[in-house]
Design a protein around this motif. Structure first.
Motif, PDB file in Angstrom:
ATOM      1  N   LEU A  91       0.885  -1.164   0.084  1.00  0.00           N
ATOM      2  CA  LEU A  91      -0.028   0.221   0.060  1.00  0.00           C
ATOM      3  C   LEU A  91       0.809   1.152  -0.063  1.00  0.00           C
ATOM      4  CD1 LEU A  91      -3.065  -0.578   2.406  1.00  0.00           C
ATOM      5  CD2 LEU A  91      -3.131   0.067   0.005  1.00  0.00           C
ATOM      6  N   GLY A  92       2.067   1.104   0.387  1.00  0.00           N
ATOM      7  CA  GLY A  92       3.171   2.309   0.173  1.00  0.00           C
ATOM      8  C   GLY A  92       3.324   2.807  -1.185  1.00  0.00           C
ATOM      9  N   GLY A  93       2.588   2.172  -2.189  1.00  0.00           N
ATOM     10  CA  GLY A  93       2.949   2.792  -3.489  1.00  0.00           C
ATOM     11  C   GLY A  93       2.797   1.856  -4.837  1.00  0.00           C
ATOM     12  N   HIS A  94       2.442   0.594  -4.274  1.00  0.00           N
ATOM     13  CA  HIS A  94       2.305  -0.316  -5.507  1.00  0.00           C
ATOM     14  C   HIS A  94       0.846  -0.996  -5.579  1.00  0.00           C
ATOM     15  CE1 HIS A  94       6.747  -1.260  -4.604  1.00  0.00           C
ATOM     16  NE2 HIS A  94       6.864  -0.365  -5.240  1.00  0.00           N
ATOM     17  N   MET A  95       0.166  -0.252  -6.146  1.00  0.00           N
ATOM     18  CA  MET A  95      -1.214  -0.583  -6.238  1.00  0.00           C
ATOM     19  C   MET A  95      -1.454  -1.876  -6.997  1.00  0.00           C
ATOM     20  SD  MET A  95      -4.388   1.760  -7.810  1.00  0.00           S
ATOM     21  CE  MET A  95      -3.691   1.540  -9.596  1.00  0.00           C
ATOM     22  N   SER A  96      -0.868  -1.901  -8.009  1.00  0.00           N
ATOM     23  CA  SER A  96      -0.883  -3.457  -8.662  1.00  0.00           C
ATOM     24  C   SER A  96      -0.668  -4.583  -7.876  1.00  0.00           C
ATOM     25  CB  SER A  96      -0.088  -3.288  -9.803  1.00  0.00           C
ATOM     26  OG  SER A  96       1.271  -3.138  -9.676  1.00  0.00           O
ATOM     27  N   LEU A  97       0.107  -4.462  -6.879  1.00  0.00           N
ATOM     28  CA  LEU A  97       0.476  -5.778  -6.295  1.00  0.00           C
ATOM     29  C   LEU A  97      -0.214  -5.518  -4.967  1.00  0.00           C
ATOM     30  CD1 LEU A  97       4.555  -5.173  -6.126  1.00  0.00           C
ATOM     31  CD2 LEU A  97       2.892  -6.819  -7.770  1.00  0.00           C
ATOM     32  N   ALA A  98      -0.948  -4.575  -4.346  1.00  0.00           N
ATOM     33  CA  ALA A  98      -1.759  -4.642  -3.327  1.00  0.00           C
ATOM     34  C   ALA A  98      -3.200  -4.937  -3.533  1.00  0.00           C
ATOM     35  CB  ALA A  98      -2.081  -2.962  -2.742  1.00  0.00           C
ATOM     36  N   MET A  99      -3.408  -4.936  -4.892  1.00  0.00           N
ATOM     37  CA  MET A  99      -4.876  -5.183  -5.319  1.00  0.00           C
ATOM     38  C   MET A  99      -4.777  -6.909  -5.587  1.00  0.00           C
ATOM     39  SD  MET A  99      -8.048  -4.111  -5.805  1.00  0.00           S
ATOM     40  CE  MET A  99      -7.989  -2.254  -5.876  1.00  0.00           C
ATOM     41  N   VAL A 100      -4.965  -7.657  -4.873  1.00  0.00           N
ATOM     42  CA  VAL A 100      -4.939  -9.161  -5.102  1.00  0.00           C
ATOM     43  C   VAL A 100      -6.292  -9.914  -4.576  1.00  0.00           C
ATOM     44  CG1 VAL A 100      -2.382  -8.899  -4.458  1.00  0.00           C
ATOM     45  CG2 VAL A 100      -3.934  -9.103  -2.496  1.00  0.00           C
ATOM     46  N   PHE A 101      -7.270  -9.243  -4.908  1.00  0.00           N
ATOM     47  CA  PHE A 101      -8.499 -10.008  -4.571  1.00  0.00           C
ATOM     48  C   PHE A 101      -8.665 -11.297  -5.485  1.00  0.00           C
ATOM     49  CE2 PHE A 101      -9.741  -6.822  -7.715  1.00  0.00           C
ATOM     50  CZ  PHE A 101     -10.620  -7.709  -8.456  1.00  0.00           C
ATOM     51  N   VAL A 102      -7.990 -11.329  -6.683  1.00  0.00           N
ATOM     52  CA  VAL A 102      -8.222 -12.213  -7.619  1.00  0.00           C
ATOM     53  C   VAL A 102      -7.889 -13.462  -7.072  1.00  0.00           C
ATOM     54  CG1 VAL A 102      -7.649 -12.956 -10.120  1.00  0.00           C
ATOM     55  CG2 VAL A 102      -8.296 -10.598  -9.584  1.00  0.00           C
ATOM     56  N   VAL A 103      -6.818 -13.642  -6.622  1.00  0.00           N
ATOM     57  CA  VAL A 103      -6.076 -14.864  -6.247  1.00  0.00           C
ATOM     58  C   VAL A 103      -6.843 -15.667  -5.226  1.00  0.00           C
ATOM     59  CG1 VAL A 103      -4.027 -15.805  -5.162  1.00  0.00           C
ATOM     60  CG2 VAL A 103      -3.828 -13.677  -6.285  1.00  0.00           C
ATOM     61  N   PRO A 104      -7.546 -15.218  -4.238  1.00  0.00           N
ATOM     62  CA  PRO A 104      -8.211 -16.151  -3.497  1.00  0.00           C
ATOM     63  C   PRO A 104      -9.382 -16.608  -4.203  1.00  0.00           C
ATOM     64  CG  PRO A 104      -7.551 -14.237  -2.040  1.00  0.00           C
ATOM     65  CD  PRO A 104      -7.259 -13.847  -3.676  1.00  0.00           C
ATOM     66  N   LEU A 105     -10.038 -15.753  -5.267  1.00  0.00           N
ATOM     67  CA  LEU A 105     -11.252 -15.801  -5.860  1.00  0.00           C
ATOM     68  C   LEU A 105     -10.907 -17.073  -6.906  1.00  0.00           C
ATOM     69  CD1 LEU A 105     -12.730 -12.483  -6.851  1.00  0.00           C
ATOM     70  CD2 LEU A 105     -13.496 -14.253  -5.032  1.00  0.00           C
ATOM     71  N   ALA A 106      -9.564 -17.196  -7.502  1.00  0.00           N
ATOM     72  CA  ALA A 106      -9.341 -18.302  -8.225  1.00  0.00           C
ATOM     73  C   ALA A 106      -9.336 -19.537  -7.783  1.00  0.00           C
ATOM     74  CB  ALA A 106      -7.792 -17.895  -8.888  1.00  0.00           C
ATOM     75  N   VAL A 107      -8.628 -19.670  -6.423  1.00  0.00           N
ATOM     76  CA  VAL A 107      -8.701 -20.742  -5.654  1.00  0.00           C
ATOM     77  C   VAL A 107     -10.038 -21.312  -5.038  1.00  0.00           C
ATOM     78  CG1 VAL A 107      -7.992 -21.940  -3.487  1.00  0.00           C
ATOM     79  CG2 VAL A 107      -6.454 -20.109  -4.721  1.00  0.00           C
ATOM     80  N   TYR A 108     -10.968 -20.381  -4.998  1.00  0.00           N
ATOM     81  CA  TYR A 108     -12.264 -20.577  -4.502  1.00  0.00           C
ATOM     82  C   TYR A 108     -13.098 -21.157  -5.656  1.00  0.00           C
ATOM     83  CZ  TYR A 108     -17.162 -19.206  -3.343  1.00  0.00           C
ATOM     84  OH  TYR A 108     -18.502 -19.263  -2.699  1.00  0.00           O
ATOM     85  N   VAL A 109     -13.058 -20.687  -6.990  1.00  0.00           N
ATOM     86  CA  VAL A 109     -13.874 -21.319  -7.904  1.00  0.00           C
ATOM     87  C   VAL A 109     -13.160 -22.696  -8.452  1.00  0.00           C
ATOM     88  CG1 VAL A 109     -14.449 -19.042  -8.964  1.00  0.00           C
ATOM     89  CG2 VAL A 109     -12.584 -20.173  -9.974  1.00  0.00           C
TER      90      VAL A 109
END
Length: 612
Positions: A157-175
């Protein structure tokens, strides 16, 4: 309205999911939003130069697509060659999703909203995964919180928005788990997973690449530890996952083509060894966490920092309480296949995060397994310290299952509470807010009076030393720049001898001629000099023999047409050769003086020669 009683409504999973998201969003706002709410349009969540870069990305993608420009190679920065955004963290998916807000309120507001959403969305998606695994509400809430507000998230969150936005990873495991459990059809898995893979690639291809590797390892481990009926389902799921990747490649083919057609960086972008976890980092809190705010903790964390002084990349801190949770879970549940899978993968990720060489308290020791991957194409660009995101997702599921057990419930919650408290953010740390003060020349729109639309300028200080990218974005991309900040500068720019001097913040050898050649070759019509660096660059710019205009806290140098004409065809090879000869002569003269003074020759290193 059905008149259904509230207690019954609250038992519905979708209602609980909404409540969970609202809880996580509230926590995110309380943690990170309050410092910027007073000036939401100018203050940004983060630190250092990177937030301005992401604000520019958020403005660029809708701007380029709306005007029919090639969005992968913006030529309004690093003019005229531009830079290939396919190998940067430009996160086009987030830029397009936020484009209505960007058009309405500007890129800074969009960046702040996305920054506040990133931990909440990550926590919520992890909650869905944990809830599917153990069915218990409160343990799943705790697991989701652990992932969404982990040390990894606090750092990024210190400045790497692309690396902080990781909600896709748990959703991929979930499906994938939904299909393994027979809750969705194979077609539904392919459709959903393909969409998630595309989304993740357009947020961060680094996370997708590393996630694919760890996903393949996890599938192999699951095959080894699972009973035969489960193995058959895993084989089926594996084939469906491969089909999903194939479909994602087809959809992404234009973007993938651009990734390689416009130049692919060779080798590592940053040295993996400098961005790997230190073994001590697992137990030493960083200043971003509650336990790292003291003086002693800061001194210790500086020794084990992934990259010296960059606590955003030091994300290995698990703390003794969470490590104890993992250990107790592994020992007490080792006979089950899922316990073996979670424990083994947790260790695999933690070991991989140590990088190619083991560091203990900042001291190099033996080679590590990741050394075998350090030179593999694509993976050579991944930074091992960032792998800890996957370890925290693993730990979130472990924590959920640990809390869902009935035995010793009070002791389990006490231990989990201590783990979560130890990982809370240190809100007094200067990490959560950055404000770029814009000169009146840019903030008040004075540039429109002195610059023509589309004119190429050089802003000093250069690169990430000022917020020129943000000022360009907020101007509606009014002007082009012979420079910018999008990670590392393009190779075509770095070949010009003046470029390293500009990036270093001080003139180098043969600076006057080198600057003129650079200005002419890049058609720079004006140089904008911030007054705070007049003493550094003023003497050099005086060699242009033009009187600067003092306007809006900057000095504006209009480059003479005669100078541009004289150097328009400047050859970078001849220019670099001239610089090399002068540099060599200076080095030889310095070495000769050193020798004549009778100083010890064993100390005359190349670096000492440069200093002299």
């Amino acid at each position: 309205m059905t008149g259904e009683p509230w207690p019954t409504m609250l038992e519905r999973p979708w209602v609980q999911g909404i409540i969970a998201f609202l809880i996580y969003s509230t926590i995110s706002v309380l943690y990170f939003g309050l410092p910027v709410f007073g000036d939401f349009r100018h203050s940004m969540i983060g630190t250092g130069p990177d937030p301005q870069q992401y604000a520019w990305f958020l403005a660029w993608w809708p701007y380029a697509i709306g005007r029919g420009l090639n969005p992968l190679v913006p030529r309004i920065i690093f003019y005229p060659t531009g830079v290939n955004l396919a190998w940067t963290t430009s996160c086009p998916a987030l830029a397009l999703l936020a484009s209505p807000l960007t058009a309405l309120a500007g890129p800074v507001v969009s960046l702040n909203v996305l920054s506040l959403l990133s931990p909440a969305a990550a926590a919520w998606s992890a909650y869905l995964l944990c809830r599917h695994v153990c069915k218990a509400l409160l343990p799943s809430l705790a697991g989701g919180y652990l992932f969404g507000f982990s040390t990894y998230t606090l750092g990024q969150l210190g400045g790497h928005m692309s690396l902080a936005m990781v909600f896709v990873v748990p959703l991929a495991v979930y499906v994938v788990l939904l299909q393994l459990d027979g809750l969705i059809t194979p077609k539904a898995l392919i459709t959903r997973l393909t969409a998630l893979l595309i989304l993740q690639y357009l947020i961060s291809n680094e996370i997708l690449a590393v996630g694919t590797l760890f996903g393949a390892i996890a599938m192999g481990v699951a095959m080894l530890v699972s009973p035969t009926p489960t193995r058959r389902r895993l084989w089926t799921a594996g084939l469906l996952i491969v089909c999903s990747y194939g479909a994602a490649v087809v959809v992404l083919s234009p973007y993938l083509y651009g990734s390689f057609a416009y130049g692919m960086p060779r080798g590592s972008i940053y040295l993996p060894e400098l961005y790997s976890s230190d073994l001590g980092g697992f137990v030493v809190p960083t200043p971003t966490t509650l336990g790292g705010g003291g003086r002693l903790a800061r001194e210790l964390s500086a020794r084990v920092a992934t990259s010296p002084g960059d606590f955003g990349e030091s994300t290995a801190y698990l703390g003794p309480f969470l490590m104890l949770v993992v250990a107790v879970f592994a020992i007490s549940n080792w006979r089950t296949a899922i316990s073996k899978l979670l424990t083994i993968m947790f260790l695999v990720v933690c070991i991989a995060s140590l990088g190619p060489v083991l560091h203990i308290n900042g001291v190099r020791h033996l080679a590590m397994p990741w050394a075998a991957m350090a030179n593999v194409p694509l993976f050579d660009k991944a930074l091992p310290g960032r792998f800890m995101m996957f370890a925290f997702l693993d730990a979130a599921v472990i924590l959920t299952m640990f809390l869902a057990r009935d035995s010793f419930r009070l002791a389990r919650w006490a231990l989990a509470g201590a783990a979560l408290i130890s990982l809370m953010p240190n809100l007094s740390f200067e990490w959560w807010q950055v404000r770029y003060e814009a000169p009146a020349f840019f903030s008040q729109g004075l540039y429109r009076k002195y610059l023509s639309r589309g004119e190429t300028i050089l802003v000093l200080p250069y690169g990430d030393q000022c917020a020129s990218m943000l000022w360009q974005a907020e101007s509606g991309m009014y002007f082009r720049m012979a420079g910018g900040y999008a990670g590392r500068a393009p190779h075509d720019y770095l070949r010009w001898p003046i470029a390293p001097s500009l990036l270093a913040g001080e003139p180098g050898y043969d600076a006057s001629m080198q600057l003129k050649a650079f200005l002419g070759a890049h058609d720079v019509r004006a140089v904008v000099l911030l007054t705070r660096v007049v003493q550094v660059w003023g003497p050099l710019l005086a060699t242009l023999e033009v009187t600067p205009i003092n306007v809006g806290d900057v000095l504006l140098y209009n480059v003479p047409s005669a100078l541009l004409a004289a150097y328009r065809n400047a050859d970078v090879h001849k220019t670099a050769g001239r610089w090399a000869m002068i540099a060599f002569s200076n080095m030889a003269a310095a070495a000769g003086n050193y020798f004549l003074k009778g100083l010890p020759l064993d100390r005359l290193t190349f670096r000492e020669g440069q200093r002299l």
